[in-house]
Design a protein around this motif. Structure first.
Motif, PDB file in Angstrom:
ATOM      1  N   GLY A  16      -7.368  22.527 -76.498  1.00 17.23           N
ATOM      2  CA  GLY A  16      -7.394  21.408 -77.420  1.00 17.23           C
ATOM      3  C   GLY A  16      -8.628  21.399 -78.305  1.00 17.23           C
ATOM      4  O   GLY A  16      -9.442  22.335 -78.279  1.00 17.23           O
ATOM      5  N   SER A  17      -8.753  20.332 -79.072  1.00  8.80           N
ATOM      6  CA  SER A  17      -9.842  20.201 -80.031  1.00  8.80           C
ATOM      7  C   SER A  17     -10.516  18.839 -79.910  1.00  8.80           C
ATOM      8  O   SER A  17      -9.901  17.863 -79.486  1.00  8.80           O
ATOM      9  CB  SER A  17      -9.305  20.350 -81.470  1.00  8.80           C
ATOM     10  N   LEU A  18     -11.767  18.814 -80.292  1.00 12.81           N
ATOM     11  CA  LEU A  18     -12.541  17.584 -80.400  1.00 12.81           C
ATOM     12  C   LEU A  18     -13.463  17.705 -81.599  1.00 12.81           C
ATOM     13  O   LEU A  18     -13.873  18.812 -81.948  1.00 12.81           O
ATOM     14  CB  LEU A  18     -13.385  17.317 -79.157  1.00 12.81           C
ATOM     15  N   ARG A  19     -13.804  16.552 -82.178  1.00 12.54           N
ATOM     16  CA  ARG A  19     -14.769  16.523 -83.260  1.00 12.54           C
ATOM     17  C   ARG A  19     -15.887  15.566 -82.896  1.00 12.54           C
ATOM     18  O   ARG A  19     -15.646  14.381 -82.684  1.00 12.54           O
ATOM     19  CB  ARG A  19     -14.109  16.090 -84.560  1.00 12.54           C
ATOM     20  N   LEU A  20     -17.091  16.096 -82.841  1.00  8.41           N
ATOM     21  CA  LEU A  20     -18.262  15.277 -82.568  1.00  8.41           C
ATOM     22  C   LEU A  20     -18.935  14.891 -83.880  1.00  8.41           C
ATOM     23  O   LEU A  20     -18.952  15.678 -84.827  1.00  8.41           O
ATOM     24  CB  LEU A  20     -19.253  16.034 -81.689  1.00  8.41           C
ATOM     25  N   SER A  21     -19.489  13.696 -83.877  1.00  4.49           N
ATOM     26  CA  SER A  21     -20.254  13.222 -85.032  1.00  4.49           C
ATOM     27  C   SER A  21     -21.603  12.724 -84.555  1.00  4.49           C
ATOM     28  O   SER A  21     -21.734  12.219 -83.440  1.00  4.49           O
ATOM     29  CB  SER A  21     -19.517  12.074 -85.734  1.00  4.49           C
ATOM     30  N   CYS A  22     -22.588  12.848 -85.425  1.00  3.88           N
ATOM     31  CA  CYS A  22     -23.925  12.351 -85.113  1.00  3.88           C
ATOM     32  C   CYS A  22     -24.540  11.826 -86.401  1.00  3.88           C
ATOM     33  O   CYS A  22     -24.685  12.579 -87.379  1.00  3.88           O
ATOM     34  CB  CYS A  22     -24.783  13.451 -84.524  1.00  3.88           C
ATOM     35  N   ALA A  23     -24.901  10.555 -86.381  1.00  3.55           N
ATOM     36  CA  ALA A  23     -25.498   9.926 -87.555  1.00  3.55           C
ATOM     37  C   ALA A  23     -26.957   9.602 -87.282  1.00  3.55           C
ATOM     38  O   ALA A  23     -27.286   9.016 -86.251  1.00  3.55           O
ATOM     39  CB  ALA A  23     -24.738   8.659 -87.911  1.00  3.55           C
ATOM     40  N   ALA A  24     -27.801   9.973 -88.215  1.00  2.00           N
ATOM     41  CA  ALA A  24     -29.226   9.661 -88.128  1.00  2.00           C
ATOM     42  C   ALA A  24     -29.510   8.394 -88.909  1.00  2.00           C
ATOM     43  O   ALA A  24     -28.990   8.204 -90.008  1.00  2.00           O
ATOM     44  CB  ALA A  24     -30.052  10.813 -88.671  1.00  2.00           C
ATOM     45  N   SER A  25     -30.346   7.539 -88.317  1.00  2.00           N
ATOM     46  CA  SER A  25     -30.699   6.286 -88.991  1.00  2.00           C
ATOM     47  C   SER A  25     -32.167   5.979 -88.749  1.00  2.00           C
ATOM     48  O   SER A  25     -32.841   6.653 -87.979  1.00  2.00           O
ATOM     49  CB  SER A  25     -29.810   5.145 -88.486  1.00  2.00           C
ATOM     50  N   GLY A  26     -32.633   4.937 -89.392  1.00  2.00           N
ATOM     51  CA  GLY A  26     -34.040   4.567 -89.302  1.00  2.00           C
ATOM     52  C   GLY A  26     -34.737   4.901 -90.605  1.00  2.00           C
ATOM     53  O   GLY A  26     -34.105   5.126 -91.631  1.00  2.00           O
ATOM     54  N   ILE A  27     -36.047   4.932 -90.546  1.00  2.00           N
ATOM     55  CA  ILE A  27     -36.830   5.294 -91.742  1.00  2.00           C
ATOM     56  C   ILE A  27     -36.889   6.819 -91.785  1.00  2.00           C
ATOM     57  O   ILE A  27     -37.557   7.446 -90.977  1.00  2.00           O
ATOM     58  CB  ILE A  27     -38.224   4.679 -91.692  1.00  2.00           C
ATOM     59  N   ILE A  28     -36.168   7.398 -92.718  1.00  2.00           N
ATOM     60  CA  ILE A  28     -36.049   8.853 -92.822  1.00  2.00           C
ATOM     61  C   ILE A  28     -36.535   9.292 -94.190  1.00  2.00           C
ATOM     62  O   ILE A  28     -35.965   8.903 -95.204  1.00  2.00           O
ATOM     63  CB  ILE A  28     -34.592   9.300 -92.613  1.00  2.00           C
ATOM     64  N   ILE A  29     -37.579  10.082 -94.178  1.00  2.00           N
ATOM     65  CA  ILE A  29     -38.081  10.614 -95.443  1.00  2.00           C
ATOM     66  C   ILE A  29     -37.321  11.872 -95.815  1.00  2.00           C
ATOM     67  O   ILE A  29     -36.927  12.063 -96.963  1.00  2.00           O
ATOM     68  CB  ILE A  29     -39.590  10.892 -95.354  1.00  2.00           C
ATOM     69  N   SER A  30     -37.131  12.720 -94.811  1.00  2.00           N
ATOM     70  CA  SER A  30     -36.424  13.968 -95.060  1.00  2.00           C
ATOM     71  C   SER A  30     -35.904  14.533 -93.751  1.00  2.00           C
ATOM     72  O   SER A  30     -36.496  14.330 -92.697  1.00  2.00           O
ATOM     73  CB  SER A  30     -37.362  14.970 -95.736  1.00  2.00           C
ATOM     74  N   ILE A  31     -34.775  15.229 -93.838  1.00  2.00           N
ATOM     75  CA  ILE A  31     -34.210  15.919 -92.678  1.00  2.00           C
ATOM     76  C   ILE A  31     -34.050  17.384 -93.031  1.00  2.00           C
ATOM     77  O   ILE A  31     -33.523  17.711 -94.092  1.00  2.00           O
ATOM     78  CB  ILE A  31     -32.846  15.319 -92.281  1.00  2.00           C
ATOM     79  N   TYR A  32     -34.481  18.235 -92.126  1.00  2.00           N
ATOM     80  CA  TYR A  32     -34.299  19.662 -92.359  1.00  2.00           C
ATOM     81  C   TYR A  32     -33.058  20.148 -91.597  1.00  2.00           C
ATOM     82  O   TYR A  32     -31.992  20.250 -92.137  1.00  2.00           O
ATOM     83  CB  TYR A  32     -35.539  20.455 -91.971  1.00  2.00           C
ATOM     84  N   GLN A  81     -16.856  20.471 -85.203  1.00  2.00           N
ATOM     85  CA  GLN A  81     -15.436  20.628 -84.928  1.00  2.00           C
ATOM     86  C   GLN A  81     -15.279  21.699 -83.866  1.00  2.00           C
ATOM     87  O   GLN A  81     -15.692  22.848 -84.081  1.00  2.00           O
ATOM     88  CB  GLN A  81     -14.675  21.024 -86.190  1.00  2.00           C
ATOM     89  N   MET A  82     -14.716  21.329 -82.742  1.00  2.00           N
ATOM     90  CA  MET A  82     -14.561  22.250 -81.619  1.00  2.00           C
ATOM     91  C   MET A  82     -13.079  22.510 -81.385  1.00  2.00           C
ATOM     92  O   MET A  82     -12.326  21.581 -81.081  1.00  2.00           O
ATOM     93  CB  MET A  82     -15.204  21.662 -80.360  1.00  2.00           C
ATOM     94  N   ASN A  83     -12.678  23.756 -81.543  1.00  2.00           N
ATOM     95  CA  ASN A  83     -11.292  24.170 -81.342  1.00  2.00           C
ATOM     96  C   ASN A  83     -11.196  25.143 -80.174  1.00  2.00           C
ATOM     97  O   ASN A  83     -12.194  25.724 -79.747  1.00  2.00           O
ATOM     98  CB  ASN A  83     -10.748  24.827 -82.610  1.00  2.00           C
ATOM     99  N   SER A  84      -9.997  25.313 -79.686  1.00  2.00           N
ATOM    100  CA  SER A  84      -9.748  26.268 -78.590  1.00  2.00           C
ATOM    101  C   SER A  84     -10.713  26.024 -77.434  1.00  2.00           C
ATOM    102  O   SER A  84     -11.331  26.962 -76.908  1.00  2.00           O
ATOM    103  CB  SER A  84      -9.867  27.709 -79.099  1.00  2.00           C
ATOM    104  N   LEU A  85     -10.838  24.795 -77.037  1.00  2.00           N
ATOM    105  CA  LEU A  85     -11.807  24.438 -76.001  1.00  2.00           C
ATOM    106  C   LEU A  85     -11.419  25.044 -74.654  1.00  2.00           C
ATOM    107  O   LEU A  85     -10.236  25.177 -74.320  1.00  2.00           O
ATOM    108  CB  LEU A  85     -11.924  22.928 -75.890  1.00  2.00           C
ATOM    109  N   LYS A  86     -12.452  25.399 -73.910  1.00  2.00           N
ATOM    110  CA  LYS A  86     -12.290  26.023 -72.601  1.00  2.00           C
ATOM    111  C   LYS A  86     -12.979  25.148 -71.542  1.00  2.00           C
ATOM    112  O   LYS A  86     -13.913  24.401 -71.863  1.00  2.00           O
ATOM    113  CB  LYS A  86     -12.942  27.404 -72.599  1.00  2.00           C
ATOM    114  N   PRO A  87     -12.563  25.271 -70.303  1.00  2.00           N
ATOM    115  CA  PRO A  87     -13.245  24.490 -69.252  1.00  2.00           C
ATOM    116  C   PRO A  87     -14.746  24.739 -69.215  1.00  2.00           C
ATOM    117  O   PRO A  87     -15.519  23.812 -68.902  1.00  2.00           O
ATOM    118  CB  PRO A  87     -12.565  24.982 -67.968  1.00  2.00           C
ATOM    119  N   GLU A  88     -15.173  25.930 -69.561  1.00  2.00           N
ATOM    120  CA  GLU A  88     -16.609  26.221 -69.540  1.00  2.00           C
ATOM    121  C   GLU A  88     -17.369  25.548 -70.676  1.00  2.00           C
ATOM    122  O   GLU A  88     -18.600  25.607 -70.730  1.00  2.00           O
ATOM    123  CB  GLU A  88     -16.864  27.733 -69.562  1.00  2.00           C
TER     124      GLU A  88
END
Length: 120
Positions: A16-32, A81-88
């Motif tokens: 199967g597949s899963l999609r993870l998201s991660c949002a950065a917040s706060g006072i952010i001048i720059s992200i590399y 985006q994670m496809n073809s997921l395995k138990p490992e």
């Protein structure tokens, strides 16, 4: 301070597949870089994938060919985006960013982690 909030983990069957998201917040001048690491019980934390602000990507061996990392710079959000997921692939997945926050200094920040469980 920069905060990272992850979402999208859960239980999925092998293949199967899963999609993870991660949002950065706060006072952010720059992200590399923004990226994902994972840690399974009894194992060291390992790189899954990372992406720079310019779009350059780096994948861990376990992710190559199955996972895709992307980023929305306007939203300070990274996706996995994670496809073809395995138990490992079962592990806690952590979002990471190298960013410059209110202090003005570049620092590494981590999310609280989201669990991905792949059943066989």
């Amino acid at each position: 301070q920069v905060q990272l909030v992850e979402s999208g983990g859960g239980l999925v069957q092998a293949g199967g597949s899963l999609r993870l998201s991660c949002a950065a917040s706060g006072i952010i001048i720059s992200i590399y870089t923004m990226g994902w690491y994972r840690q399974a019980p009894g194992k060291q934390r390992e790189l899954v994938a990372a992406i720079t602000s310019g779009g350059s990507t780096n994948y861990g061996d376990s992710a190559k060919g199955r996972f895709t990392i992307s980023r929305d710079n306007a939203k300070n959000t990274v996706y996995l985006q994670m496809n073809s997921l395995k138990p490992e692939d079962t592990a806690a997945y952590y979002c990471n960013t190298n960013a410059r926050g209110a202090s003005g200094f570049w620092s590494d920040y981590w999310g609280q982690g989201t669990q991905v469980t792949v059943s066989s």
